[in-house]
Every structure is written in C-alpha cells, then in structure tokens.
Design a protein around this motif. Structure first.
Motif, PDB file in Angstrom:
ATOM      1  N   ALA A 137       0.831  -1.209   0.000  1.00  0.00           N
ATOM      2  CA  ALA A 137       0.000   0.000   0.000  1.00  0.00           C
ATOM      3  C   ALA A 137       0.864   1.257   0.000  1.00  0.00           C
ATOM      4  CB  ALA A 137      -0.938  -0.011   1.205  1.00  0.00           C
ATOM      5  N   ARG A 138       1.929   1.244   0.791  1.00  0.00           N
ATOM      6  CA  ARG A 138       2.824   2.413   0.819  1.00  0.00           C
ATOM      7  C   ARG A 138       3.466   2.635  -0.552  1.00  0.00           C
ATOM      8  NH1 ARG A 138       3.859   0.346   6.015  1.00  0.00           N
ATOM      9  NH2 ARG A 138       5.620  -0.915   5.263  1.00  0.00           N
ATOM     10  N   ALA A 139       3.854   1.528  -1.190  1.00  0.00           N
ATOM     11  CA  ALA A 139       4.492   1.636  -2.499  1.00  0.00           C
ATOM     12  C   ALA A 139       3.519   2.168  -3.554  1.00  0.00           C
ATOM     13  CB  ALA A 139       5.023   0.265  -2.931  1.00  0.00           C
ATOM     14  N   VAL A 140       2.279   1.674  -3.508  1.00  0.00           N
ATOM     15  CA  VAL A 140       1.285   2.053  -4.523  1.00  0.00           C
ATOM     16  C   VAL A 140       0.708   3.439  -4.262  1.00  0.00           C
ATOM     17  CG1 VAL A 140      -1.028   1.513  -5.407  1.00  0.00           C
ATOM     18  CG2 VAL A 140       0.661  -0.318  -5.137  1.00  0.00           C
ATOM     19  N   PHE A 141       0.247   3.686  -3.025  1.00  0.00           N
ATOM     20  CA  PHE A 141      -0.498   4.910  -2.732  1.00  0.00           C
ATOM     21  C   PHE A 141       0.400   6.106  -2.430  1.00  0.00           C
ATOM     22  CE2 PHE A 141      -3.651   1.615  -2.023  1.00  0.00           C
ATOM     23  CZ  PHE A 141      -4.809   2.180  -2.545  1.00  0.00           C
ATOM     24  N   LEU A 142       1.551   5.870  -1.840  1.00  0.00           N
ATOM     25  CA  LEU A 142       2.408   6.986  -1.434  1.00  0.00           C
ATOM     26  C   LEU A 142       3.575   7.226  -2.389  1.00  0.00           C
ATOM     27  CD1 LEU A 142       2.566   6.386   2.437  1.00  0.00           C
ATOM     28  CD2 LEU A 142       1.007   7.869   1.148  1.00  0.00           C
ATOM     29  N   GLN A 143       4.088   6.154  -2.990  1.00  0.00           N
ATOM     30  CA  GLN A 143       5.284   6.287  -3.823  1.00  0.00           C
ATOM     31  C   GLN A 143       5.017   6.142  -5.314  1.00  0.00           C
ATOM     32  OE1 GLN A 143       7.904   3.337  -2.162  1.00  0.00           O
ATOM     33  NE2 GLN A 143       7.881   4.249  -0.122  1.00  0.00           N
ATOM     34  N   GLY A 144       3.781   5.795  -5.682  1.00  0.00           N
ATOM     35  CA  GLY A 144       3.429   5.679  -7.095  1.00  0.00           C
ATOM     36  C   GLY A 144       4.126   4.548  -7.813  1.00  0.00           C
ATOM     37  N   LYS A 145       4.435   3.469  -7.095  1.00  0.00           N
ATOM     38  CA  LYS A 145       5.157   2.345  -7.706  1.00  0.00           C
ATOM     39  C   LYS A 145       4.190   1.284  -8.226  1.00  0.00           C
ATOM     40  CE  LYS A 145       9.399   2.815  -4.975  1.00  0.00           C
ATOM     41  NZ  LYS A 145      10.358   2.126  -4.080  1.00  0.00           N
ATOM     42  N   SER A 146       4.726   0.342  -8.976  1.00  0.00           N
ATOM     43  CA  SER A 146       3.940  -0.787  -9.477  1.00  0.00           C
ATOM     44  C   SER A 146       3.587  -1.723  -8.320  1.00  0.00           C
ATOM     45  CB  SER A 146       4.732  -1.559 -10.539  1.00  0.00           C
ATOM     46  OG  SER A 146       5.040  -0.738 -11.645  1.00  0.00           O
ATOM     47  N   LEU A 147       2.561  -2.539  -8.546  1.00  0.00           N
ATOM     48  CA  LEU A 147       2.180  -3.546  -7.561  1.00  0.00           C
ATOM     49  C   LEU A 147       2.844  -4.864  -7.922  1.00  0.00           C
ATOM     50  CD1 LEU A 147       0.501  -4.620  -5.180  1.00  0.00           C
ATOM     51  CD2 LEU A 147      -1.372  -5.012  -6.809  1.00  0.00           C
ATOM     52  N   LEU A 148       3.641  -5.380  -6.981  1.00  0.00           N
ATOM     53  CA  LEU A 148       4.339  -6.658  -7.195  1.00  0.00           C
ATOM     54  C   LEU A 148       3.529  -7.799  -6.586  1.00  0.00           C
ATOM     55  CD1 LEU A 148       7.989  -5.560  -6.343  1.00  0.00           C
ATOM     56  CD2 LEU A 148       6.828  -5.554  -8.568  1.00  0.00           C
ATOM     57  N   PRO A 149       3.664  -9.011  -7.106  1.00  0.00           N
ATOM     58  CA  PRO A 149       2.937 -10.156  -6.535  1.00  0.00           C
ATOM     59  C   PRO A 149       3.219 -10.351  -5.051  1.00  0.00           C
ATOM     60  CG  PRO A 149       3.872 -10.737  -8.654  1.00  0.00           C
ATOM     61  CD  PRO A 149       4.419  -9.384  -8.310  1.00  0.00           C
ATOM     62  N   ALA A 150       4.425  -9.996  -4.607  1.00  0.00           N
ATOM     63  CA  ALA A 150       4.800 -10.212  -3.203  1.00  0.00           C
ATOM     64  C   ALA A 150       3.892  -9.463  -2.235  1.00  0.00           C
ATOM     65  CB  ALA A 150       6.253  -9.773  -2.984  1.00  0.00           C
ATOM     66  N   GLY A 151       3.291  -8.357  -2.671  1.00  0.00           N
ATOM     67  CA  GLY A 151       2.456  -7.564  -1.775  1.00  0.00           C
ATOM     68  C   GLY A 151       1.001  -7.962  -1.759  1.00  0.00           C
TER      69      GLY A 151
END
Length: 383
Positions: free
Chosen positions: A296-310
């Motif tokens: 969620a931090r990567a997607v919502f705050l940092q604008g990164k892709s969603l990886l399967p690990a998350g």
C-alpha cells in the motif's frame, strides 16, 4: 481569494474548448421542456462560440420533452417509461436546439452514447475522432445518453457523470455545469436559510461532499452531489469547473464578463493522464486483489507498481488485461484500480511470492509486476 478570482478570469479568457452540461431542472418546467429557456441559453452559447471557443453540450431534457407531447403521460421512475418517453422526446429536443442555433447560423450534431461506447477503447477512440472532426468543422455537438437502449446496469447514472467523461474524450479545458442552484452552498439552502454560497473551492478532494449534499432537484436525477463528483473527476485531469445557475437569464454572458457567479472549482495540482482517467472511469472492475501495508505504501504513497509479493488475496475471476480493484487489507485507503498482468488463477498462484519465483510457479515470467504503475490509478472516485 483574489488569486482564485484572477485564475478564474484568466481561464475564462483563454478557454479554447468547453463542455456545457445543461440539467433537466434548468430546461424544464411543470409543463415539460421550456422553449424560452432553450432560446435564452442558445443565445449566450452562440456568443461564446463566436469568440472562437469550441462548444460541446451535454443536454438533459429528452424525457421531459417526450412527456410534454404525450397527453396520457404521467411521470414514473421505471426504466421502460423513461426509455419510451426519451424515444419520443429526443428528436423534439434536438429539433428545438437545431432550430434556435440555426438562427445564428450554427450547425449542430446529435451524439447519443451508452457506457458500452466509451468502455471499449476502439469505440472510445472512434467517438473521439468523430467529435474532434465535428469541432474542426465548427459544429456544436449535442450529447445525451442513449436512453432508449441503455440497460440499468450500463447507464452512466446521470448526465453529470457523462459530462465528466466527455471532458476527457474531447480534451476540453473548461467544464460549465448549469443547474437550478446559484452554486455550491455550505449547507442545503432549502433547509438552512443561513447557508452561504461558496465562491471558490480550491481543493475539492478535501470537501465532505456526502455531508454537504442533501436532496435532489425535483426534475433532475443527480442533485448537487453528482455535480461535485463530476467536478472532482474534472479536477483530476486538470479541468476547472464552474457550477452556475442556468435559471439566471444571462448566466453565461455574466460569467464570461467576470461577474462573481456560481462556484469556481479549481483543478488539482497533480493531474492524471487521459489514459489512466479512461481506465478508472470507463471500465468496470472484474475482480479484486487485496494487498498488505507495505505494498500500500508503495502504490499509494510512492506511485510504484504492484508486485505479486504484496498481494495477500485474490477475489473474483478475471483474465489477463482486465481491470481490477486494489484494496488494502485493514486499511482506510480508497480502492485503486489497475490492469492485471495476470489472470486471477495465475495471480492466486504467485501472490506473496518474489518476482524471481514466478517462472518456477508458472513456467515463465512475462511480467515482474502484477500491475504496472502505468496501468494503475490510486486516486479513484466513487468506488
């Protein structure tokens, strides 16, 4: 507030293409379509068009126009009734527009759309190309939902929602929403006489819209809530909105002359691309993926892709390339949406796994991301 007034005047002076939505509460009376109102509005719209501005109308009123000529008609809310009366009224509504615009030597074109027309990317592009060609010819497109064929599940909901999608389709730089109210108020003015008009909204995303908007106009289907939600979407693609009373006899003329009327809603500082806007609001999610707080931090705050690990859960059935909701486990964030690189069955196999493990589980690793950031929007309204 002075800065907002200057920005408003600057935007109105420099506008090149405007979408004007005219609501039922403006165009109709107890007797149906009010031709005097049509005449007054077209007079002002023609003046805007004469300034070199491309004008696109999204107009309600077909059902009211149909009711007016059907002596046995009694207003009902069911879908079949609205479809039948719209079939009678749409040609009459267009005839009224065509006749009045013709007095100013303006050519109009009717465009009837369903959600299916905008959901399909190829048909969306075709509709855009048609619209842009009409505008090059200086034709005024008049758009309405194709009520006679739209089923309940695939309706836009109201013409406010349709107008917001047209902004993206037509690449407009201003949205004017004509309604029966004098703008947005701090409370419902029908219930609270102390409610004050809000001249400018700087950050519409910070507004408690649900609490502020109570009730609907008698003739309309959306009320102020749907108008503000449409303005929120407009703001996301960098388009300002002016919510204005269409009952004011010279509303558009006064607004373009700089009078402080209605409510000016400023665009967002951070805008999204036309393609992401289309993904978020033209397609319907087929399923859901649930993610952990780290993702969620990567997607919502940092604008990164969603990886399967998350990913911690996969819900529903969907194929590769389908739109899915992205929900945070135990979080308060609104859902994101994105195009999945994997089907639901494959995603269920690789969720929680590192990208390096995908090939071992699936036989090949075509994508290291479950959803690439270019196909992911984390600021979706209305889900």
């Amino acid at each position: 507030m002075k800065d907002a007034t200057k920005e408003r005047l600057k935007a109105l002076e420099k506008v090149g293409r405007v979408v004007i939505k005219i609501g039922s509460a403006v165009l109709t009376s107890e007797d149906g379509l009010d031709l005097r109102v049509v005449n007054r509005l077209v007079d002002q719209i023609a003046l805007i068009h004469d300034r070199g501005v491309d004008v696109i109308l999204v107009s309600s009123g077909a059902v009211a126009a149909g009711c007016k000529v059907l002596s046995s008609c009694r207003a009902k809310s069911d879908l079949v009734f609205k479809q039948a009366t719209s079939a009678v009224g749409q040609s009459r509504l267009m005839h009224a527009y065509d006749e009045v615009f013709g007095r100013y030597k303006k050519i109009t074109a009717q465009i009837l759309l369903t959600r299916d027309d905008l959901n399909n990317r190829e048909r969306f592009i075709n509709a855009r190309n048609t619209m842009l060609q009409l505008l090059r010819w200086r034709v005024i497109p008049i758009i309405n939902e194709n009520d006679t064929v739209a089923v309940q599940e695939l309706k836009f909901g109201d013409n406010d929602a349709l107008a917001a999608l047209i902004l993206n389709l037509a690449e407009a730089d201003l949205f004017i929403n004509l309604t029966s109210a004098d703008g947005v108020f701090s409370d419902n003015p029908l219930e609270n006489s102390q409610a004050e008009r809000i001249a400018c909204i700087r950050d519409i995303n910070a507004m408690p819209i649900q609490e502020m908007c109570k009730g609907k106009t008698k003739q309309g289907s959306g009320g102020m809530y749907s108008k503000l939600m449409a303005a929120r979407k407009a703001a996301q693609i960098g388009v300002p909105t002016l919510i204005l009373s269409g009952k004011d006899r010279f509303c558009l003329e006064k607004a373009f002359e700089g009078e402080d009327l209605g409510t000016w809603i400023m665009p967002c500082q951070k805008v999204i691309s036309s393609r992401k806007f289309w993904l978020a609001y033209n397609l319907e999610p087929c399923g859901e993926v649930v993610i952990d707080q780290g993702a969620a931090r990567a997607v919502f705050l940092q604008g990164k892709s969603l990886l399967p690990a998350g990913i911690v859960a996969v819900k529903g059935e969907f194929g590769k390339g389908d739109l899915v909701k992205v929900i945070v486990r135990g979080g308060a964030e609104k859902p994101a949406v994105g195009l999945s690189n994997y089907s639901s069955s494959d995603l269920a196999l690789i969720m929680g796994k590192k990208s390096s493990e995908i090939e071992e589980l699936l036989g090949e690793c075509l994508y290291s991301e479950a959803i690439h950031r270019d196909n992911l929007l984390s600021e979706v309204l209305g889900l």
